[in-house]
Design an enzyme around this catalytic site. Sequence first.
Site, PDB file in Angstrom:
ATOM      1  CG  ASP A 100      -1.556   0.225  -3.752  1.00 64.64           C
ATOM      2  OD1 ASP A 100      -1.508   1.295  -3.696  1.00 64.64           O
ATOM      3  OD2 ASP A 100      -1.877  -0.445  -3.131  1.00 64.64           O
ATOM      4  CG  ASP A 153      -1.013   5.212  -3.625  1.00 65.35           C
ATOM      5  OD1 ASP A 153      -1.525   4.653  -4.599  1.00 65.35           O
ATOM      6  OD2 ASP A 153      -1.630   4.127  -2.467  1.00 65.35           O
ATOM      7  CB  SER A 188      -0.863  -0.066   1.142  1.00 64.46           C
ATOM      8  OG  SER A 188      -1.988   0.952   0.961  1.00 64.46           O
TER       9      SER A 188
END
Length: 352
Positions: free
Chosen positions: A148, A146, A4
């Site tokens: 992912d 970000d 993440s």
Amino acid sequence: ITASHNPAEYNGFKVSLEKAVPVGKDSGLEEIKKIALDQKESINVIANKTGTVAQKDILKDYVSFLTKDRKLNKNLKLVVDAGNGMAGLVLPKIFEKLDIKNYEPLYFNLDGNFPNHEANPLKEETLTELKRKVLENKADLGIAFDGDGDRAGFVTNNGEAVRGDYIIALIAGLLLKENANGKIIYDVRSSRSVKEFIEKKGGIPLRGKVGHSFMKERLRKEGILFGGELSMHYYFQEFFNCDSGELAMIKVLELLSESGKNLAELILPLQKYFQSGELNYEVGDKEAKIKEIEGKFSDGKIDYLDGLTVEYLDWWFNLRASGTEPFLRLNIEANTKELLEKKQKLLTEIIK
């Protein structure tokens, strides 16, 4: 396979069941951890039936799904920072399908070492280059993803970073045009102006816990139209109750195209209050400190939906214990800058 928003030295898994139902701490992840750490048990697990491996490229279907029937102003000028993350693989195909040619790509090459900056649009310092390019190019919008690609941050035409909860409100307003009385969920750290904006647009505002597994579960169980977090995760009923940075980007582009306004103008009605942003304090006994603070502010309206929230007419705060670090996380909002500074000083003194 993703850690993440964590930096490059971390990796991990997000585990889901069928229909994108997340497996979280309270719904199976602890059991998986126990099996994984129990060497004897994991070594001796043998499946009754041999499994099969199949490969399928779903990128084309995914892009078609996201871009179908979109009415966009193709002349919008964009600067897009993929942060060397997964969005760099998908975005060129999305823009090609949407016939958007007027964009400057930043760091679209995939590199899990993240050599240019951490891929985390929540951190203001990661947006320096994007802001500069937006102003330099006189662009309509800056977008940052970000690692992912499930979160998206936005920068106005004035080179100003936009809070995630303001984007929740704007996307909610767009969706509510075709979904009257739709339920919209936002996390406990969001500004009061978000609730007020949703009500004004005819929606039903709901407060929720921080965290993707909580958000996805409530969207699914309560038939919620849309939701979001201050951390720039945006969850869509139409996207299997999951979050998508790319779909959030498309919705913001639709909003700019439809309204004819820039993002700085669109967020103006939401900028009514003053916020501290999330402040982190290292504390030995987090629960004892929360109890102490609860006692000192017992004259306010208190709830425990996620951590401790105390509300007054002209200010409020939320104090949560981090689940992964020895931190207390504090968010404060007030009607004036002076009141915010006064309450932030007071709470910081008590916590420290």
